[in-house]
Scaffold this active site. Sequence first.
Site, short mmCIF file in Angstrom:
data_model
loop_
_atom_site.label_atom_id
_atom_site.label_comp_id
_atom_site.label_asym_id
_atom_site.label_seq_id
_atom_site.Cartn_x
_atom_site.Cartn_y
_atom_site.Cartn_z
N GLY A 107 0.82 -1.21 0.00
CA GLY A 107 0.00 0.00 0.00
C GLY A 107 0.84 1.25 0.00
O GLY A 107 1.83 1.35 0.74
N MET A 108 0.45 2.21 -0.82
CA MET A 108 1.22 3.44 -0.91
C MET A 108 1.13 4.28 0.36
O MET A 108 1.98 5.14 0.61
CB MET A 108 0.78 4.27 -2.12
CG MET A 108 1.17 3.66 -3.45
SD MET A 108 2.97 3.41 -3.64
CE MET A 108 3.10 1.63 -3.41
N ASP A 109 0.12 4.05 1.18
CA ASP A 109 0.05 4.75 2.46
C ASP A 109 1.24 4.37 3.35
O ASP A 109 1.82 5.24 4.01
CB ASP A 109 -1.27 4.45 3.17
CG ASP A 109 -1.52 2.96 3.39
OD1 ASP A 109 -0.99 2.13 2.62
OD2 ASP A 109 -2.27 2.62 4.32
#
Length: 257
Positions: A107-109
């Site tokens: 996930g880019m978070d």
Amino acid sequence: MLLTIDIGNTTIALGAFEGERLAFVRRLPSDRDMDAGACARRLLEQLALENAGPQDLEGAVLCSVVPALTAVVNRAVEQLTGRTPLVVARPEDAGLRIGNYDQSNLGMDRVVDCAAALARWKPPLAVFDMGTATTLSVLDEAGVFQGGMILPGLRLSVDALSARAAQLPPISFEPPAGLIGTDTVSCMQYGALYGAAATVEGIAARLEEQLGSALTVVLTGGLGRHILPLLRRPVEYEPQLQLLGLRAIYLHAQNKQ
């Protein structure tokens, strides 16, 4: 003014920076049914509430864990500003080095969390982001992302408990008056909050055993504030870590041009 946009499972966080200063933060629900036009109108409304408008935006950067909304928000920003926002889509966009981890489902978070944490604190680091899910991201002494954990979020856990157990009511997160609950509601509240705090402490201690050195624990996410007072080990608390990371990534990209 730089607009940073963090598209999460529950909310879309909008942060506007004037230089280094975070001028304001506003939130929208992560409505998967809205199209670009509706999203643009909602963005415009949020800016107007801060006496700002598209003309004040000199750039935008976003990351997303909701693929259905990524393109929608991207087009909405283009409609408002006439500029294409920077989309953080790969660890390379954040300058993050990856160890033995399957990047196809990262996930880019978590990438943005790590980039922001590395910009402020010396590794090794354990970054706990307490949102809809609680994510743990581990960075070794060289600042390389090694992986971590994904756990049910604090709110998600208690809502599931209330939904599946007929005699357990919905609860809110109030500061505990003690350690031992004296009725059903306080038992649920204390169990959720102290359980989350013990999870952070216990996992961090085990990580230090495995890594063979002390590490810095970083806490962020909308629900992190509820357990911060209950923790018995030092942590670095930054509720806007994602937005600060997006700004750092945007500036890094600008400097490369």
